[in-house]
Design a protein around this motif. Structure first.
Motif, PDB file in Angstrom:
ATOM      1  N   ALA A 114       0.269   3.541  10.572  1.00 12.64           N
ATOM      2  CA  ALA A 114      -1.092   3.221  10.131  1.00 12.64           C
ATOM      3  C   ALA A 114      -1.179   2.922   8.637  1.00 12.64           C
ATOM      4  N   LEU A 115      -0.343   3.553   7.834  1.00  8.18           N
ATOM      5  CA  LEU A 115      -0.412   3.370   6.385  1.00  8.18           C
ATOM      6  C   LEU A 115       0.355   2.128   5.954  1.00  8.18           C
ATOM      7  N   PRO A 116      -0.088   1.486   4.868  1.00  5.93           N
ATOM      8  CA  PRO A 116       0.647   0.311   4.384  1.00  5.93           C
ATOM      9  C   PRO A 116       2.090   0.676   4.049  1.00  5.93           C
ATOM     10  N   ALA A 117       3.011  -0.170   4.455  1.00  5.30           N
ATOM     11  CA  ALA A 117       4.432   0.068   4.181  1.00  5.30           C
ATOM     12  C   ALA A 117       4.707  -0.121   2.694  1.00  5.30           C
ATOM     13  N   PRO A 118       5.619   0.676   2.132  1.00  4.61           N
ATOM     14  CA  PRO A 118       5.916   0.558   0.697  1.00  4.61           C
ATOM     15  C   PRO A 118       6.348  -0.852   0.290  1.00  4.61           C
ATOM     16  N   GLU A 119       7.058  -1.528   1.166  1.00  8.67           N
ATOM     17  CA  GLU A 119       7.518  -2.886   0.837  1.00  8.67           C
ATOM     18  C   GLU A 119       6.394  -3.921   0.871  1.00  8.67           C
ATOM     19  N   ASP A 120       5.209  -3.530   1.323  1.00  6.62           N
ATOM     20  CA  ASP A 120       4.058  -4.440   1.352  1.00  6.62           C
ATOM     21  C   ASP A 120       3.164  -4.272   0.131  1.00  6.62           C
ATOM     22  N   ALA A 121       3.736  -3.790  -0.969  1.00 10.21           N
ATOM     23  CA  ALA A 121       2.956  -3.622  -2.195  1.00 10.21           C
ATOM     24  C   ALA A 121       2.410  -4.977  -2.631  1.00 10.21           C
ATOM     25  N   PRO A 122       1.143  -5.020  -3.025  1.00 12.95           N
ATOM     26  CA  PRO A 122       0.557  -6.290  -3.465  1.00 12.95           C
ATOM     27  C   PRO A 122       1.317  -6.867  -4.663  1.00 12.95           C
ATOM     28  N   ASP A 123       1.406  -8.186  -4.722  1.00 12.56           N
ATOM     29  CA  ASP A 123       2.055  -8.856  -5.849  1.00 12.56           C
ATOM     30  C   ASP A 123       1.320 -10.164  -6.109  1.00 12.56           C
ATOM     31  N   THR A 124       0.174 -10.047  -6.782  1.00  8.11           N
ATOM     32  CA  THR A 124      -0.679 -11.207  -7.043  1.00  8.11           C
ATOM     33  C   THR A 124      -0.349 -11.881  -8.368  1.00  8.11           C
ATOM     34  N   GLY A 125       0.469 -11.213  -9.190  1.00 12.31           N
ATOM     35  CA  GLY A 125       0.753 -11.727 -10.524  1.00 12.31           C
ATOM     36  C   GLY A 125      -0.088 -11.046 -11.589  1.00 12.31           C
TER      37      GLY A 125
ATOM     38  N   ASN B 227       5.990   5.801  -4.728  1.00 11.76           N
ATOM     39  CA  ASN B 227       6.398   4.992  -5.867  1.00 11.76           C
ATOM     40  C   ASN B 227       5.762   3.619  -5.931  1.00 11.76           C
ATOM     41  N   VAL B 228       4.833   3.298  -5.041  1.00 13.63           N
ATOM     42  CA  VAL B 228       4.234   1.962  -5.048  1.00 13.63           C
ATOM     43  C   VAL B 228       3.457   1.720  -6.336  1.00 13.63           C
ATOM     44  N   PHE B 229       2.659   2.673  -6.763  1.00 12.78           N
ATOM     45  CA  PHE B 229       1.907   2.526  -8.015  1.00 12.78           C
ATOM     46  C   PHE B 229       2.883   2.346  -9.180  1.00 12.78           C
ATOM     47  N   GLN B 230       3.941   3.156  -9.185  1.00 11.68           N
ATOM     48  CA  GLN B 230       4.968   3.053 -10.231  1.00 11.68           C
ATOM     49  C   GLN B 230       5.604   1.665 -10.213  1.00 11.68           C
ATOM     50  N   LEU B 231       5.920   1.146  -9.035  1.00 13.72           N
ATOM     51  CA  LEU B 231       6.520  -0.183  -8.897  1.00 13.72           C
ATOM     52  C   LEU B 231       5.608  -1.258  -9.476  1.00 13.72           C
ATOM     53  N   ILE B 232       4.327  -1.191  -9.148  1.00 13.73           N
ATOM     54  CA  ILE B 232       3.372  -2.175  -9.660  1.00 13.73           C
ATOM     55  C   ILE B 232       3.310  -2.102 -11.187  1.00 13.73           C
ATOM     56  N   LEU B 233       3.246  -0.895 -11.730  1.00 13.66           N
ATOM     57  CA  LEU B 233       3.188  -0.739 -13.187  1.00 13.66           C
ATOM     58  C   LEU B 233       4.487  -1.207 -13.851  1.00 13.66           C
ATOM     59  N   GLU B 234       5.637  -0.959 -13.225  1.00 14.23           N
ATOM     60  CA  GLU B 234       6.910  -1.429 -13.780  1.00 14.23           C
ATOM     61  C   GLU B 234       6.973  -2.953 -13.799  1.00 14.23           C
ATOM     62  N   ARG B 235       6.432  -3.593 -12.756  1.00 11.31           N
ATOM     63  CA  ARG B 235       6.351  -5.068 -12.770  1.00 11.31           C
ATOM     64  C   ARG B 235       5.481  -5.516 -13.940  1.00 11.31           C
ATOM     65  N   GLY B 236       4.440  -4.741 -14.223  1.00 10.73           N
ATOM     66  CA  GLY B 236       3.577  -5.054 -15.359  1.00 10.73           C
ATOM     67  C   GLY B 236       4.306  -4.958 -16.683  1.00 10.73           C
ATOM     68  N   VAL B 237       5.239  -4.022 -16.804  1.00 11.72           N
ATOM     69  CA  VAL B 237       6.052  -3.905 -18.015  1.00 11.72           C
ATOM     70  C   VAL B 237       6.911  -5.159 -18.157  1.00 11.72           C
ATOM     71  N   GLN B 238       7.514  -5.587 -17.047  1.00  7.33           N
ATOM     72  CA  GLN B 238       8.397  -6.752 -17.080  1.00  7.33           C
ATOM     73  C   GLN B 238       7.672  -8.026 -17.476  1.00  7.33           C
ATOM     74  N   CYS B 239       6.404  -8.156 -17.092  1.00  6.46           N
ATOM     75  CA  CYS B 239       5.668  -9.382 -17.427  1.00  6.46           C
ATOM     76  C   CYS B 239       4.807  -9.225 -18.680  1.00  6.46           C
ATOM     77  N   GLY B 240       4.886  -8.063 -19.323  1.00  6.56           N
ATOM     78  CA  GLY B 240       4.184  -7.880 -20.577  1.00  6.56           C
ATOM     79  C   GLY B 240       2.740  -7.407 -20.471  1.00  6.56           C
ATOM     80  N   GLU B 241       2.259  -7.084 -19.281  1.00 10.72           N
ATOM     81  CA  GLU B 241       0.881  -6.598 -19.122  1.00 10.72           C
ATOM     82  C   GLU B 241       0.757  -5.109 -19.380  1.00 10.72           C
ATOM     83  N   VAL B 242       1.875  -4.392 -19.308  1.00 10.50           N
ATOM     84  CA  VAL B 242       1.884  -2.945 -19.489  1.00 10.50           C
ATOM     85  C   VAL B 242       2.893  -2.604 -20.583  1.00 10.50           C
ATOM     86  N   ARG B 243       2.481  -1.764 -21.522  1.00 17.13           N
ATOM     87  CA  ARG B 243       3.406  -1.309 -22.561  1.00 17.13           C
ATOM     88  C   ARG B 243       4.331  -0.261 -21.964  1.00 17.13           C
ATOM     89  N   SER B 244       5.629  -0.471 -22.109  1.00 20.33           N
ATOM     90  CA  SER B 244       6.602   0.419 -21.466  1.00 20.33           C
ATOM     91  C   SER B 244       6.466   1.860 -21.914  1.00 20.33           C
TER      92      SER B 244
END
Length: 163
Positions: A38-49, A101-118
């Protein structure tokens, strides 16, 4: 007269009780597989950019499940977990840990693209959104409103990670 759990479940699923026992050797296994499905799978984390949009969408996915009949079942399950340590361990290992770790994954992607300060990324920051959602879910019998999810992301998380 109410039927016992597996008999009722088998009838609802239009199958036999023996088929349920073959597939799920215990009630705990059945519950865990149901929650996992029933819960969203970890690999289905949103990736809109956009980190902000991904965080909001992820919160919406979780809230959709919590606001459904599955969410009400989770509330009942949480009460049962207090009494049943093996079930708690099984739910933690097979349902909650893979999704932590889905929230962490999204935030780490943000670090890689410069939207989040590491330097602003930490486990407590990554746990903030999900924790706020679960707290609201557990403390209020009403569905978690979308504007609440958006405000958690816009007023708490994004200001922390962008500083």
């Amino acid at each position: 007269m109410r039927q016992p759990g597996r008999v009722r479940l088998a009838a609802d699923a239009r199958t036999g009780k023996a088929a349920l026992y073959r597939r799920w050797p215990s009630k705990a296994e059945l519950v865990v597989d149901t929650l996992d499905h029933a819960l969203p799978a970890p690999e289905d984390a949103p990736d809109t950019g956009s980190v902000r949009d991904d965080l909001v969408e992820h919160m919406r996915q979780k809230a959709e499940v919590l606001n459904s009949s599955v969410g009400r079942a989770v509330q009942s399950l949480l009460a049962e977990i207090d009494r049943d340590r093996p079930l708690a361990r099984l739910v933690q290992e097979r349902v909650f840990q893979p999704r932590e770790n889905v929230f962490q994954l999204i935030l780490e992607r943000g670090v890689q693209c410069g939207e989040v300060r590491s330097g602003r990324l930490s486990p407590p920051v990554a746990e903030l959104g999900p924790a706020m959602l679960v707290q609201r879910f557990l403390s209020d019998s009403a569905p978690v409103p979308d504007d609440y999810l958006v405000s958690v992301v816009d007023e708490l998380i994004m200001p922390i990670v962008r500083r």
